[in-house]
Design an enzyme around this catalytic site. Sequence first.
Site, short mmCIF file in Angstrom:
data_model
loop_
_atom_site.label_atom_id
_atom_site.label_comp_id
_atom_site.label_asym_id
_atom_site.label_seq_id
_atom_site.Cartn_x
_atom_site.Cartn_y
_atom_site.Cartn_z
N CYS A 23 0.38 -0.76 -0.26
CA CYS A 23 -0.56 0.03 0.02
C CYS A 23 0.97 1.37 0.14
O CYS A 23 2.07 1.10 0.08
CB CYS A 23 -0.71 0.07 0.94
SG CYS A 23 -1.75 -1.30 1.17
N GLY A 50 -1.55 0.98 -4.32
CA GLY A 50 -1.90 0.78 -4.24
C GLY A 50 -3.19 0.59 -5.22
O GLY A 50 -3.53 2.37 -5.12
N ASN A 124 1.40 0.55 5.77
CA ASN A 124 1.40 -0.19 4.39
C ASN A 124 2.41 -0.84 4.82
O ASN A 124 3.09 -1.38 5.67
CB ASN A 124 2.25 1.18 3.94
CG ASN A 124 3.32 0.07 2.15
OD1 ASN A 124 2.87 -0.77 1.97
ND2 ASN A 124 4.29 0.61 2.54
N GLY A 125 1.63 -2.13 4.73
CA GLY A 125 2.59 -3.35 5.10
C GLY A 125 2.37 -4.84 5.41
O GLY A 125 0.58 -4.64 4.76
N TYR A 274 10.99 -3.90 -7.98
CA TYR A 274 9.64 -3.36 -9.04
C TYR A 274 8.29 -3.15 -8.35
O TYR A 274 7.78 -2.32 -9.17
CB TYR A 274 9.20 -4.71 -9.11
CG TYR A 274 7.52 -5.43 -9.80
CD1 TYR A 274 7.14 -5.01 -11.04
CD2 TYR A 274 6.07 -5.06 -8.66
CE1 TYR A 274 6.52 -5.34 -11.78
CE2 TYR A 274 4.77 -5.40 -9.13
CZ TYR A 274 4.88 -5.16 -10.88
OH TYR A 274 3.14 -4.83 -10.66
#
Length: 505
Positions: A23, A50, A124-125, A274
């Site tokens: 995210c 996201g 985020n995670g 990426y």
Amino acid sequence: MPRGDGRLSHDLLPGEKGPQDACGVFGVWAPGEEVAKLTYFGLYALQHRGQESAGIAVSNGSQILVFKDMGLVSQVFDETSLGSLQGHIAVGHARYSTTGASVWENAQPTFRATAHGSIALGHNGNLVNTAELAEMVAALPRENGRATQVAATNDTDLVTALLAGQTDAEGKPLTIEEAAAKVLPDVKGAFCLVFMNEHTLYAARDPQGIRPLVLGRLERGWVVASETAALDICGATFVREIEPGELIAIDEHGVRTSRFAEARPKGCVFEYVYLARPDTDIAGRNVYLSRVEMGRRLAAEAPVDADLVIPTPESGTPAAVGYAEASGIPYGTGLVKNSYVGRTFIQPSQTIRQLGIRLKLNPLKEVIKGKRLVVVDDSIVRGNTQRALVRMLREAGAAEVHVRISSPPVKWPCFFGIDFATRAELIANGMSVEEIGRSLGADSLAYISLDGMIEATTIAKPNLCRACFDGEYPMALPDPELLGKQLLETELAGGTDAADALRRP
């Protein structure tokens, strides 16, 4: 009204899910600024992380207002909705679901009332002790005889509930900052948290620092964000990374910092391969330069006689540039990408679906015909995209197709924020490189070595998490039944001890 499907155009095959991103989180403390618009543009810069839902919470000093919905940032917000979000502190989130279904209840920021006001939080995670956290929520002090209830089925809402419900030994409610110092040492996994109450912006990063989180300076305030590219878009100056195991607080007195755990750096190497934008810097290293260097090292490790190097747009472009530089083979554009197909909500007919990759990419036949091609991409997960690509290039007249990948074979699942295919679906899990190459229909296939990829980042190998490539996870993992995207939905269905805490009000 119909919404787009939320997929970005790097999804080349309809229905083919590649490695899905972590995210994106963004926070700003800036009196006198339009913090909702700053957050909107910050999330816009983080959209690649996201694409399922987006949300912004804003405080005006006396109350917090949250606006969130399913879809891309540009679909969720407009001038009217942003205009209603007035205040001087904001927290924003762009979600890809790694724990909990992709439904409105799981969109972020999460919100909860506390004894001292309220809290809004973005994460985020992905956490690995979610079941344990659910039990901790179930054990929180009851209010009016009722247990704390969680309105969502994601790990983020559990953390929010824990921060909101902490008390001291005498039963006195703790402040958010006191609660964070108590709760965060018990949170395991990858987490970059950006949260706030009515007066203060907070940010915290897990002790391993698996996901990136940075601090930036505005003329009249401060910004925290998942990537430095989000600082650039809103005019903030990069100050530093938020350290692993660090909690920062920002209010009218400035920035203050504390530590809830010792730093044990294990940054995700796949961010360099990426996930992150190429114009982002992580741990002092530019992502684009890392990807170009991966291409150079790939050319040295896996040379081939060819006429043209082409990338798979756009994920393979920097590595293809590096491969061409190091090999002396000309770089060219052999594939043209349609940037808008990923936004359509019209399902393709069976005839169109059978064309597969041509919805997103079309070959330049005049460039490709009769050429020996080196096709560079960043990773292979299932192999379906590369297989369709090789077939398409041959149909366009390519004499040879040699596939080169700027990361090693992906053999292990990620539990820290990247949603790969299951291990059984990973093509490299049961096949040799030669067998994969034959499966793709390529004349040859080669991956960069693990050490070559790591050296291209310039980060020391012990400071990187490379579990998806070598199976060495940066922390102990619970039993398999306590992991997984649908864990909390399963808890609810199974009537476990923690289920009462997860019942929706």
